[in-house]
Design a protein around this motif. Sequence first.
Motif, PDB file in Angstrom:
ATOM      1  N   PHE A 173      34.793 -55.499   4.701  1.00  0.00           N
ATOM      2  CA  PHE A 173      33.625 -56.200   5.230  1.00  0.00           C
ATOM      3  C   PHE A 173      34.022 -57.273   6.235  1.00  0.00           C
ATOM      4  O   PHE A 173      35.048 -57.937   6.079  1.00  0.00           O
ATOM      5  CB  PHE A 173      32.853 -56.850   4.067  1.00  0.00           C
ATOM      6  CG  PHE A 173      31.645 -57.618   4.515  1.00  0.00           C
ATOM      7  CD1 PHE A 173      30.455 -56.966   4.774  1.00  0.00           C
ATOM      8  CD2 PHE A 173      31.706 -58.991   4.694  1.00  0.00           C
ATOM      9  CE1 PHE A 173      29.337 -57.667   5.212  1.00  0.00           C
ATOM     10  CE2 PHE A 173      30.599 -59.702   5.137  1.00  0.00           C
ATOM     11  CZ  PHE A 173      29.412 -59.035   5.388  1.00  0.00           C
ATOM     12  N   SER A 174      33.174 -57.440   7.241  1.00  0.00           N
ATOM     13  CA  SER A 174      33.327 -58.548   8.186  1.00  0.00           C
ATOM     14  C   SER A 174      31.948 -59.124   8.472  1.00  0.00           C
ATOM     15  O   SER A 174      31.054 -58.397   8.914  1.00  0.00           O
ATOM     16  CB  SER A 174      33.962 -58.066   9.498  1.00  0.00           C
ATOM     17  OG  SER A 174      33.764 -59.033  10.522  1.00  0.00           O
ATOM     18  N   ALA A 175      31.771 -60.413   8.219  1.00  0.00           N
ATOM     19  CA  ALA A 175      30.496 -61.070   8.528  1.00  0.00           C
ATOM     20  C   ALA A 175      30.299 -61.125  10.037  1.00  0.00           C
ATOM     21  O   ALA A 175      29.174 -61.052  10.533  1.00  0.00           O
ATOM     22  CB  ALA A 175      30.465 -62.476   7.938  1.00  0.00           C
ATOM     23  N   LYS A 176      31.393 -61.209  10.778  1.00  0.00           N
ATOM     24  CA  LYS A 176      31.320 -61.332  12.231  1.00  0.00           C
ATOM     25  C   LYS A 176      30.806 -60.037  12.870  1.00  0.00           C
ATOM     26  O   LYS A 176      29.934 -60.057  13.727  1.00  0.00           O
ATOM     27  CB  LYS A 176      32.711 -61.681  12.762  1.00  0.00           C
ATOM     28  CG  LYS A 176      32.754 -62.042  14.219  1.00  0.00           C
ATOM     29  CD  LYS A 176      34.151 -62.468  14.612  1.00  0.00           C
ATOM     30  CE  LYS A 176      34.218 -62.789  16.087  1.00  0.00           C
ATOM     31  NZ  LYS A 176      35.573 -63.141  16.497  1.00  0.00           N
ATOM     32  N   THR A 177      31.357 -58.886  12.444  1.00  0.00           N
ATOM     33  CA  THR A 177      30.974 -57.603  13.055  1.00  0.00           C
ATOM     34  C   THR A 177      29.934 -56.847  12.221  1.00  0.00           C
ATOM     35  O   THR A 177      29.425 -55.826  12.658  1.00  0.00           O
ATOM     36  CB  THR A 177      32.208 -56.702  13.204  1.00  0.00           C
ATOM     37  OG1 THR A 177      32.689 -56.345  11.896  1.00  0.00           O
ATOM     38  CG2 THR A 177      33.314 -57.390  13.991  1.00  0.00           C
TER      39      THR A 177
END
Length: 194
Positions: free
Chosen positions: A173-177
């Motif tokens: 998971f990435s909050a940015k992407t």
Amino acid sequence: MIIKSAEFITSAVKPPQYPPAALPEIAFAGRSNVGKSSLVNVLVNRKRLVKTSSTPGRTQLINFFEVNGQYSFVDLPGYGYAKVPLAVKKTWGPMMRTYLEKRESLRGVVLIMDIRRVPGQEELDFILWLRQYQIPAIPVVTKTDKLSKSKQMKQLAVISETLGVDRDHLIQFSAKTRRGRDQVWAAIEATVNI
């Protein structure tokens, strides 16, 4: 998952303060500063439903949120941060244990780990403890955008080996992407419908 509504319900320390157990609950747990609040915010398409902080150890209460009138998301205090006062630390363990052991509407726990860190004894103990109480765990590794693809692969191998979890069960998971958002939702829905 199409989000129609997401709202804060209440903060609690002990069971009498919990909201009624009317909806299936998914709790979010992890070390301080692993991106718990950011993950929940991305899942519900809100920037600030859950307050984020660059200072670890800010969440010191159990926070309840209602999503689409279908689910309750529960943000648990982060663990493992040394700079939190000892008196506060001592209340966290029993507070979290009471919630996790006794909450009848709890369906599963999203266990959040920073991909740049090797899981420690706290994560291993937490997983064993969830197994003991037959609470499904959804392991999510966050901040994947901070590492190159080759470093991600190396870290995932280390994390899966350390936890004794198949690498395919680790959601990246990435909050940015927003990478992994749909996979986390699919795992939540599958867990609720077991």
